[in-house]
Write a protein that holds these residues in place. Structure first.
Motif, PDB file in Angstrom:
ATOM      1  N   GLU A  81     -31.569 -12.419 -34.747  1.00 50.42           N
ATOM      2  CA  GLU A  81     -31.505 -13.880 -34.645  1.00 50.42           C
ATOM      3  C   GLU A  81     -32.787 -14.593 -35.070  1.00 50.42           C
ATOM      4  O   GLU A  81     -32.754 -15.756 -35.435  1.00 50.42           O
ATOM      5  CB  GLU A  81     -31.076 -14.305 -33.245  1.00 50.42           C
ATOM      6  CG  GLU A  81     -32.072 -13.990 -32.155  1.00 50.42           C
ATOM      7  CD  GLU A  81     -31.552 -14.370 -30.780  1.00 50.42           C
ATOM      8  OE1 GLU A  81     -30.561 -15.112 -30.694  1.00 50.42           O
ATOM      9  OE2 GLU A  81     -32.139 -13.913 -29.797  1.00 50.42           O
ATOM     10  N   HIS A  82     -33.930 -13.918 -35.030  1.00 47.84           N
ATOM     11  CA  HIS A  82     -35.186 -14.574 -35.413  1.00 47.84           C
ATOM     12  C   HIS A  82     -35.648 -14.212 -36.817  1.00 47.84           C
ATOM     13  O   HIS A  82     -36.728 -14.622 -37.236  1.00 47.84           O
ATOM     14  CB  HIS A  82     -36.278 -14.234 -34.393  1.00 47.84           C
ATOM     15  CG  HIS A  82     -35.957 -14.731 -33.016  1.00 47.84           C
ATOM     16  ND1 HIS A  82     -35.827 -16.066 -32.713  1.00 47.84           N
ATOM     17  CD2 HIS A  82     -35.698 -14.066 -31.871  1.00 47.84           C
ATOM     18  CE1 HIS A  82     -35.528 -16.210 -31.437  1.00 47.84           C
ATOM     19  NE2 HIS A  82     -35.436 -15.001 -30.893  1.00 47.84           N
ATOM     20  N   GLU A  83     -34.846 -13.460 -37.551  1.00 49.46           N
ATOM     21  CA  GLU A  83     -35.210 -13.094 -38.911  1.00 49.46           C
ATOM     22  C   GLU A  83     -34.751 -14.185 -39.875  1.00 49.46           C
ATOM     23  O   GLU A  83     -33.589 -14.612 -39.838  1.00 49.46           O
ATOM     24  CB  GLU A  83     -34.575 -11.751 -39.289  1.00 49.46           C
ATOM     25  CG  GLU A  83     -35.151 -10.597 -38.500  1.00 49.46           C
ATOM     26  CD  GLU A  83     -34.635  -9.256 -38.970  1.00 49.46           C
ATOM     27  OE1 GLU A  83     -34.310  -9.113 -40.166  1.00 49.46           O
ATOM     28  OE2 GLU A  83     -34.562  -8.348 -38.129  1.00 49.46           O
ATOM     29  N   PRO A  84     -35.640 -14.660 -40.731  1.00 51.76           N
ATOM     30  CA  PRO A  84     -35.305 -15.773 -41.628  1.00 51.76           C
ATOM     31  C   PRO A  84     -34.138 -15.497 -42.573  1.00 51.76           C
ATOM     32  O   PRO A  84     -33.418 -16.420 -42.947  1.00 51.76           O
ATOM     33  CB  PRO A  84     -36.593 -16.021 -42.419  1.00 51.76           C
ATOM     34  CG  PRO A  84     -37.592 -15.048 -41.965  1.00 51.76           C
ATOM     35  CD  PRO A  84     -37.001 -14.203 -40.889  1.00 51.76           C
ATOM     36  N   ASN A  85     -33.911 -14.239 -42.969  1.00 50.39           N
ATOM     37  CA  ASN A  85     -32.801 -13.925 -43.874  1.00 50.39           C
ATOM     38  C   ASN A  85     -31.441 -14.233 -43.270  1.00 50.39           C
ATOM     39  O   ASN A  85     -30.459 -14.340 -43.989  1.00 50.39           O
ATOM     40  CB  ASN A  85     -32.817 -12.441 -44.266  1.00 50.39           C
ATOM     41  CG  ASN A  85     -33.916 -12.103 -45.236  1.00 50.39           C
ATOM     42  OD1 ASN A  85     -34.502 -12.974 -45.871  1.00 50.39           O
ATOM     43  ND2 ASN A  85     -34.214 -10.836 -45.355  1.00 50.39           N
ATOM     44  N   PHE A  86     -31.385 -14.352 -41.950  1.00 43.68           N
ATOM     45  CA  PHE A  86     -30.105 -14.513 -41.273  1.00 43.68           C
ATOM     46  C   PHE A  86     -29.903 -15.896 -40.657  1.00 43.68           C
ATOM     47  O   PHE A  86     -28.874 -16.147 -40.041  1.00 43.68           O
ATOM     48  CB  PHE A  86     -29.955 -13.443 -40.187  1.00 43.68           C
ATOM     49  CG  PHE A  86     -30.023 -12.044 -40.712  1.00 43.68           C
ATOM     50  CD1 PHE A  86     -28.935 -11.480 -41.349  1.00 43.68           C
ATOM     51  CD2 PHE A  86     -31.177 -11.293 -40.592  1.00 43.68           C
ATOM     52  CE1 PHE A  86     -28.988 -10.187 -41.852  1.00 43.68           C
ATOM     53  CE2 PHE A  86     -31.244  -9.994 -41.081  1.00 43.68           C
ATOM     54  CZ  PHE A  86     -30.151  -9.450 -41.719  1.00 43.68           C
ATOM     55  N   GLU A  87     -30.870 -16.797 -40.831  1.00 46.20           N
ATOM     56  CA  GLU A  87     -30.811 -18.104 -40.169  1.00 46.20           C
ATOM     57  C   GLU A  87     -29.560 -18.906 -40.487  1.00 46.20           C
ATOM     58  O   GLU A  87     -28.952 -19.470 -39.602  1.00 46.20           O
ATOM     59  CB  GLU A  87     -32.052 -18.932 -40.512  1.00 46.20           C
ATOM     60  CG  GLU A  87     -33.277 -18.503 -39.752  1.00 46.20           C
ATOM     61  CD  GLU A  87     -34.478 -19.364 -40.086  1.00 46.20           C
ATOM     62  OE1 GLU A  87     -34.341 -20.361 -40.828  1.00 46.20           O
ATOM     63  OE2 GLU A  87     -35.562 -19.032 -39.596  1.00 46.20           O
ATOM     64  N   GLU A  88     -29.181 -18.980 -41.725  1.00 43.87           N
ATOM     65  CA  GLU A  88     -28.060 -19.843 -42.122  1.00 43.87           C
ATOM     66  C   GLU A  88     -26.782 -19.056 -42.425  1.00 43.87           C
ATOM     67  O   GLU A  88     -25.873 -19.585 -43.047  1.00 43.87           O
ATOM     68  CB  GLU A  88     -28.470 -20.672 -43.334  1.00 43.87           C
ATOM     69  CG  GLU A  88     -29.608 -21.623 -43.015  1.00 43.87           C
ATOM     70  CD  GLU A  88     -30.020 -22.445 -44.209  1.00 43.87           C
ATOM     71  OE1 GLU A  88     -29.265 -22.518 -45.193  1.00 43.87           O
ATOM     72  OE2 GLU A  88     -31.119 -23.016 -44.163  1.00 43.87           O
ATOM     73  N   VAL A  89     -26.707 -17.828 -41.953  1.00 42.98           N
ATOM     74  CA  VAL A  89     -25.548 -16.978 -42.216  1.00 42.98           C
ATOM     75  C   VAL A  89     -24.437 -17.292 -41.213  1.00 42.98           C
ATOM     76  O   VAL A  89     -24.683 -17.427 -40.016  1.00 42.98           O
ATOM     77  CB  VAL A  89     -25.927 -15.490 -42.136  1.00 42.98           C
ATOM     78  CG1 VAL A  89     -24.703 -14.598 -42.252  1.00 42.98           C
ATOM     79  CG2 VAL A  89     -26.954 -15.148 -43.200  1.00 42.98           C
ATOM     80  N   VAL A  90     -23.214 -17.420 -41.729  1.00 44.39           N
ATOM     81  CA  VAL A  90     -22.028 -17.589 -40.895  1.00 44.39           C
ATOM     82  C   VAL A  90     -21.122 -16.399 -41.183  1.00 44.39           C
ATOM     83  O   VAL A  90     -20.756 -16.151 -42.327  1.00 44.39           O
ATOM     84  CB  VAL A  90     -21.281 -18.905 -41.218  1.00 44.39           C
ATOM     85  CG1 VAL A  90     -20.009 -19.016 -40.392  1.00 44.39           C
ATOM     86  CG2 VAL A  90     -22.185 -20.103 -41.003  1.00 44.39           C
ATOM     87  N   ILE A  91     -20.796 -15.661 -40.128  1.00 39.52           N
ATOM     88  CA  ILE A  91     -19.912 -14.504 -40.266  1.00 39.52           C
ATOM     89  C   ILE A  91     -18.626 -14.822 -39.518  1.00 39.52           C
ATOM     90  O   ILE A  91     -18.645 -15.168 -38.333  1.00 39.52           O
ATOM     91  CB  ILE A  91     -20.554 -13.228 -39.709  1.00 39.52           C
ATOM     92  CG1 ILE A  91     -21.854 -12.916 -40.470  1.00 39.52           C
ATOM     93  CG2 ILE A  91     -19.576 -12.055 -39.785  1.00 39.52           C
ATOM     94  CD1 ILE A  91     -22.638 -11.751 -39.913  1.00 39.52           C
ATOM     95  N   ARG A  92     -17.520 -14.719 -40.242  1.00 37.38           N
ATOM     96  CA  ARG A  92     -16.200 -14.973 -39.635  1.00 37.38           C
ATOM     97  C   ARG A  92     -15.454 -13.646 -39.560  1.00 37.38           C
ATOM     98  O   ARG A  92     -15.210 -13.009 -40.577  1.00 37.38           O
ATOM     99  CB  ARG A  92     -15.433 -15.998 -40.456  1.00 37.38           C
ATOM    100  CG  ARG A  92     -16.071 -17.377 -40.373  1.00 37.38           C
ATOM    101  CD  ARG A  92     -15.266 -18.406 -41.156  1.00 37.38           C
ATOM    102  NE  ARG A  92     -15.746 -19.734 -40.910  1.00 37.38           N
ATOM    103  CZ  ARG A  92     -16.710 -20.328 -41.602  1.00 37.38           C
ATOM    104  NH1 ARG A  92     -17.308 -19.692 -42.588  1.00 37.38           N
ATOM    105  NH2 ARG A  92     -17.074 -21.565 -41.320  1.00 37.38           N
ATOM    106  N   LEU A  93     -15.122 -13.244 -38.333  1.00 34.35           N
ATOM    107  CA  LEU A  93     -14.450 -11.977 -38.076  1.00 34.35           C
ATOM    108  C   LEU A  93     -13.027 -12.242 -37.615  1.00 34.35           C
ATOM    109  O   LEU A  93     -12.812 -13.043 -36.706  1.00 34.35           O
ATOM    110  CB  LEU A  93     -15.170 -11.197 -36.985  1.00 34.35           C
ATOM    111  CG  LEU A  93     -16.689 -10.978 -37.145  1.00 34.35           C
ATOM    112  CD1 LEU A  93     -17.270 -10.417 -35.871  1.00 34.35           C
ATOM    113  CD2 LEU A  93     -16.948 -10.044 -38.312  1.00 34.35           C
ATOM    114  N   ALA A  94     -12.051 -11.571 -38.218  1.00 30.17           N
ATOM    115  CA  ALA A  94     -10.669 -11.658 -37.760  1.00 30.17           C
ATOM    116  C   ALA A  94     -10.327 -10.340 -37.082  1.00 30.17           C
ATOM    117  O   ALA A  94     -10.471  -9.275 -37.673  1.00 30.17           O
ATOM    118  CB  ALA A  94      -9.723 -11.912 -38.918  1.00 30.17           C
TER     119      ALA A  94
END
Length: 97
Positions: A81-94
């Motif tokens: 959660e604190h890594e900049p590479n993942f800040e704006e990532v949205v993961i949608r899981l079905a």
């Protein structure tokens, strides 16, 4: 990072939710192929999510997730959660039935 989980009784309903998100992304020119979680174990799914996010993909769609895969993705979210590479990532899981 934001995680959204689609749940329901019908695989078709979940897939159509992911497909509508994919169609919207395709329309605005962003590529977001749907990952089939059944092709990966828990660790393999996390690896592909990391690769996609590190490669710049900001919306990641995953279909047919098991309960264990979803739990592992949620735990992984806390670790990155604190890594900049993942800040704006949205993961949608079905979730699969």
């Amino acid at each position: 990072m934001q995680i959204q989980v689609f749940m329901g009784n019908s695989g078709d309903e979940k897939t159509s939710k992911l497909q509508s998100v994919k169609d919207r992304l395709d329309f605005i020119g962003e590529s977001a192929p749907i990952i089939q979680a059944g092709a990966y174990g828990e660790d393999g799914l996390l690896e592909i999510l990391e690769v996609r996010a590190a490669g710049g993909q900001r919306e990641i769609l995953v279909d047919d997730c098991s309960k264990q895969q979803i739990l592992r993705v949620l735990k992984w979210q806390l670790c990155v959660e604190h890594e900049p590479n993942f800040e704006e990532v949205v993961i949608r899981l079905a979730r699969k039935d």
